[in-house]
Design a protein around this motif. Structure first.
Motif, mmCIF file in Angstrom:
data_model
loop_
_atom_site.group_PDB
_atom_site.id
_atom_site.type_symbol
_atom_site.label_atom_id
_atom_site.label_comp_id
_atom_site.label_asym_id
_atom_site.label_seq_id
_atom_site.Cartn_x
_atom_site.Cartn_y
_atom_site.Cartn_z
ATOM 1 N N ALA A 268 0.813 -1.212 0.000
ATOM 2 C CA ALA A 268 0.000 0.000 0.000
ATOM 3 C C ALA A 268 0.848 1.264 0.000
ATOM 4 N N ARG A 269 2.130 1.130 0.310
ATOM 5 C CA ARG A 269 3.010 2.288 0.357
ATOM 6 C C ARG A 269 3.958 2.266 -0.844
ATOM 7 N N SER A 270 4.509 3.424 -1.146
ATOM 8 C CA SER A 270 5.462 3.530 -2.251
ATOM 9 C C SER A 270 6.835 3.057 -1.801
ATOM 10 N N GLN A 271 7.721 2.876 -2.754
ATOM 11 C CA GLN A 271 9.079 2.465 -2.417
ATOM 12 C C GLN A 271 9.810 3.600 -1.702
ATOM 13 N N PHE A 272 10.876 3.267 -1.008
ATOM 14 C CA PHE A 272 11.655 4.261 -0.280
ATOM 15 C C PHE A 272 12.428 5.134 -1.276
ATOM 16 N N GLU A 273 12.384 6.446 -1.039
ATOM 17 C CA GLU A 273 13.094 7.394 -1.882
ATOM 18 C C GLU A 273 14.301 7.953 -1.135
ATOM 19 N N ARG A 274 15.038 8.822 -1.814
ATOM 20 C CA ARG A 274 16.237 9.397 -1.206
ATOM 21 C C ARG A 274 15.907 10.210 0.048
ATOM 22 N N ALA A 275 14.795 10.932 0.006
ATOM 23 C CA ALA A 275 14.403 11.699 1.195
ATOM 24 C C ALA A 275 14.110 10.769 2.366
ATOM 25 N N ASP A 276 13.585 9.567 2.084
ATOM 26 C CA ASP A 276 13.331 8.584 3.140
ATOM 27 C C ASP A 276 14.647 8.095 3.739
ATOM 28 N N VAL A 277 15.666 7.959 2.901
ATOM 29 C CA VAL A 277 16.970 7.511 3.394
ATOM 30 C C VAL A 277 17.523 8.519 4.402
ATOM 31 N N MET A 278 17.411 9.801 4.096
ATOM 32 C CA MET A 278 17.913 10.831 4.995
ATOM 33 C C MET A 278 17.184 10.792 6.329
ATOM 34 N N TYR A 279 15.869 10.593 6.280
ATOM 35 C CA TYR A 279 15.090 10.521 7.524
ATOM 36 C C TYR A 279 15.487 9.289 8.321
ATOM 37 N N ALA A 280 15.611 8.139 7.648
ATOM 38 C CA ALA A 280 15.986 6.900 8.338
ATOM 39 C C ALA A 280 17.355 7.033 8.993
ATOM 40 N N GLU A 281 18.281 7.692 8.321
ATOM 41 C CA GLU A 281 19.611 7.874 8.900
ATOM 42 C C GLU A 281 19.571 8.789 10.120
ATOM 43 N N SER A 282 18.667 9.797 10.105
ATOM 44 C CA SER A 282 18.515 10.660 11.281
ATOM 45 C C SER A 282 17.976 9.857 12.469
ATOM 46 N N VAL A 283 16.977 9.011 12.188
ATOM 47 C CA VAL A 283 16.433 8.163 13.249
ATOM 48 C C VAL A 283 17.502 7.195 13.749
ATOM 49 N N ALA A 284 18.251 6.620 12.807
ATOM 50 C CA ALA A 284 19.280 5.657 13.184
ATOM 51 C C ALA A 284 20.323 6.288 14.096
ATOM 52 N N ALA A 285 20.677 7.538 13.837
ATOM 53 C CA ALA A 285 21.662 8.207 14.691
ATOM 54 C C ALA A 285 21.149 8.357 16.115
ATOM 55 N N ARG A 286 19.886 8.683 16.291
ATOM 56 C CA ARG A 286 19.310 8.830 17.631
ATOM 57 C C ARG A 286 19.183 7.475 18.319
ATOM 58 N N VAL A 287 18.739 6.466 17.544
ATOM 59 C CA VAL A 287 18.603 5.134 18.125
ATOM 60 C C VAL A 287 19.972 4.586 18.541
ATOM 61 N N ALA A 288 20.982 4.831 17.713
ATOM 62 C CA ALA A 288 22.325 4.354 18.035
ATOM 63 C C ALA A 288 22.834 4.966 19.324
ATOM 64 N N ALA A 289 22.532 6.248 19.548
ATOM 65 C CA ALA A 289 22.965 6.890 20.792
ATOM 66 C C ALA A 289 22.312 6.226 21.998
ATOM 67 N N SER A 290 21.031 5.893 21.890
ATOM 68 C CA SER A 290 20.347 5.217 22.997
ATOM 69 C C SER A 290 20.889 3.796 23.194
ATOM 70 N N LEU A 291 21.165 3.077 22.098
ATOM 71 C CA LEU A 291 21.724 1.736 22.213
ATOM 72 C C LEU A 291 23.124 1.779 22.849
ATOM 73 N N ASP A 292 23.897 2.748 22.470
ATOM 74 C CA ASP A 292 25.241 2.901 23.055
ATOM 75 C C ASP A 292 25.127 3.142 24.546
ATOM 76 N N LEU A 293 24.155 3.960 24.932
ATOM 77 C CA LEU A 293 23.957 4.204 26.361
ATOM 78 C C LEU A 293 23.495 2.933 27.071
ATOM 79 N N ALA A 294 22.637 2.153 26.416
ATOM 80 C CA ALA A 294 22.179 0.897 27.028
ATOM 81 C C ALA A 294 23.347 -0.068 27.207
ATOM 82 N N GLY A 295 24.267 -0.110 26.214
ATOM 83 C CA GLY A 295 25.414 -0.972 26.324
ATOM 84 C C GLY A 295 26.343 -0.518 27.442
ATOM 85 N N ALA A 296 26.475 0.766 27.616
ATOM 86 C CA ALA A 296 27.334 1.291 28.676
ATOM 87 C C ALA A 296 26.810 0.945 30.037
ATOM 88 N N ARG A 297 25.491 0.856 30.170
ATOM 89 C CA ARG A 297 24.907 0.515 31.472
ATOM 90 C C ARG A 297 24.993 -0.990 31.719
#
Length: 468
Positions: free
Chosen positions: A439-468
């Motif tokens: 039902a949704r369209s394929q991922f475009e370049r703008a979607d890649v930029m958004y996903a990478e922004s989310v990934a950066a935030r998620v990675a910071a939280s995962l890094d903090l979880a690993g540190a704990r």
């Protein structure tokens, strides 16, 4: 006599004097003409004036005959010299001369006339005057303008024009519309619209039916359509990775206006069809949509950051951020973290969507069992290349799409995937995968930029979880 003066006029207009009763016969003939007729002698004095001329301009023959030219009564003073020169020039020109100019009516109005003037020869063969036939040309000019407008629309217009008959089939198509519909002008005639439009035909036919029944809508309508045969080529659906998602018809947004066409000859309006005019506004609509999408995603990232900041558990912050990121973006999300060292690199499922339907993210448990991804899977590619990977099931039907998703250990409804690497402080922590259904369209370049922004935030939280 209403059409001419009694003295001298017939000698000037012909070589022979009319026989007794000839003047009356000439007057009757002139008055019976459908065209307005007048005549001038060599000095420009009006010698004849029939009833049609009187009807058009309001001046009677008694008022017109004997005047020199039209100056001061039948034309504006500023135009008098030019009009007289154009009329009398026919006396020395071969054939007929056709002119258009405005005359004044007796009540002060103006009427546009078209004149045909020709020389009158005397008994010696020399020019002795000019006769002039004239008629109102408003209706004729309106018709000519309508024809010219129609020809311009169908030959030179920068927007599509299609006349659709009462059966909703094209009857007339201009060049621009034929190019937009990817076929020839004559090839479209009489064909159902469904044969040329792969998407949007139901909406278009509904609009045409409404116009036939109710009349034109008050404002243009924007319709998303796809023309058959307008799909892109196959190949990789992203910068890197597997799959091919090309070949689907290209969707275009056409701003459309409609006019109900009726016969002007019928006493009651008989619908002849619909005039459909459209212009492609795809780029403008896409820009508008992208701007709105960017605003929404920025707001989602901001809300996600605020919500994650209130979470005491870093893993809870990860799932909260994914919940915000998925809204309006994808159906499912997966997080696989890196375990082990190269060449024994393994990916362990840490967070996953429910398999059956979109829903809240849940941790993957504490089993720490690696995911057995096949060779060439987008997730390991993403980790190895340290970059995002897009993939798609491509064409081939629903069964092939289910097989494609199952082979990659994704929900069977998946047809589009986007993997973004999770990195923090120079270390690769894993991969974040977003999945979309048909039902949704394929991922475009703008979607890649958004996903990478989310990934950066998620990675910071995962890094903090690993540190704990």
């Amino acid at each position: 006599m209403s059409a001419s003066r009694q003295s001298g006029t017939t000698d000037e207009l012909g070589p022979e004097e009319p026989q007794p009763g000839g003047a009356e016969l000439l007057a009757a003939l002139l008055d019976g003409m459908d065209a307005a007729l007048c005549a001038f002698d060599a000095d420009g004095v009006v010698t004849h004036w029939n009833r049609e001329a009187e009807r058009i301009l309001g001046w009677s023959a008694d008022e017109a005959v004997g005047r020199r030219g039209f100056a001061g009564w039948a034309v504006r003073t500023a135009d008098a010299a030019e009009v007289e020169e154009r009329l009398l020039s026919a006396m020395h020109a071969p054939g007929r001369r056709v002119d258009e100019f405005a005359l004044l009516t007796k009540d002060g109005g103006r009427v546009l006339v078209r004149t045909q003037s020709a020389s009158v020869r005397g008994g010696d063969g020399k020019p002795s005057g000019v006769y002039c036939a004239f008629s109102e040309v408003h209706a004729q000019i309106d018709l000519e303008r309508s024809i010219a407008l129609s020809e311009a629309l169908f030959d030179n217009a920068s927007w599509g024009v299609v006349v659709v008959d009462a059966d909703l089939r094209p009857a007339v198509v201009n060049e621009h519309a034929a190019r937009a519909l990817r076929t020839g002008r004559t090839a479209l005639l009489g064909r159902p619209l469904g044969e040329v439009l792969a998407q949007g035909v139901e909406e278009l036919e509904s609009a045409l039916t409404h116009v036939l029944a109710e009349g034109a809508p008050p404002a243009p309508a924007e319709m998303w359509v796809a023309v058959r045969g307008s799909g892109g080529g196959g190949g990789e659906s992203g910068e890197r990775g597997e799959g091919a998602d090309g070949g689907e018809p290209e969707r275009r947004c056409w701003r459309s206006g409609f006019l109900r066409l009726g016969s002007p000859l019928a006493e009651e309006p008989v619908p002849l069809g619909v005039g459909w005019l459209f212009v492609d506004v795809t780029e403008a609509k896409q820009t508008e949509q992208e701007a709105a999408q960017l605003r929404f995603r920025s707001q989602q990232l901001h809300r996600a950051a605020r919500a994650a900041a209130e979470c005491e558990d870093p893993m809870e912050a990860v799932t909260v951020q994914l919940d915000f990121a998925l809204a309006g973006f994808a159906d499912h999300a997966l997080i696989d973290v890196v375990a082990g060292e190269e060449p024994e690199l393994r990916l362990v499922r840490t967070v996953a969507s429910p398999a059956g339907a979109p829903g809240p993210r849940v941790p993957g448990g504490k089993s720490r069992l690696p995911v057995r991804y096949p060779e060439g899977h987008p997730a390991p590619q993403c980790v190895e290349r340290l970059g995002s990977v897009r993939a798609g099931a491509g064409r081939g039907g629903a069964e092939r799409a289910r097989e494609w998703a199952a082979a990659r250990q994704w929900p069977e409804s998946t047809v589009h995937a986007l993997c973004a690497v999770l990195r923090s402080r120079g270390r690769t922590l894993g991969v974040l995968t977003f999945l979309r259904g048909a039902a949704r369209s394929q991922f475009e370049r703008a979607d890649v930029m958004y996903a990478e922004s989310v990934a950066a935030r998620v990675a910071a939280s995962l890094d903090l979880a690993g540190a704990r």
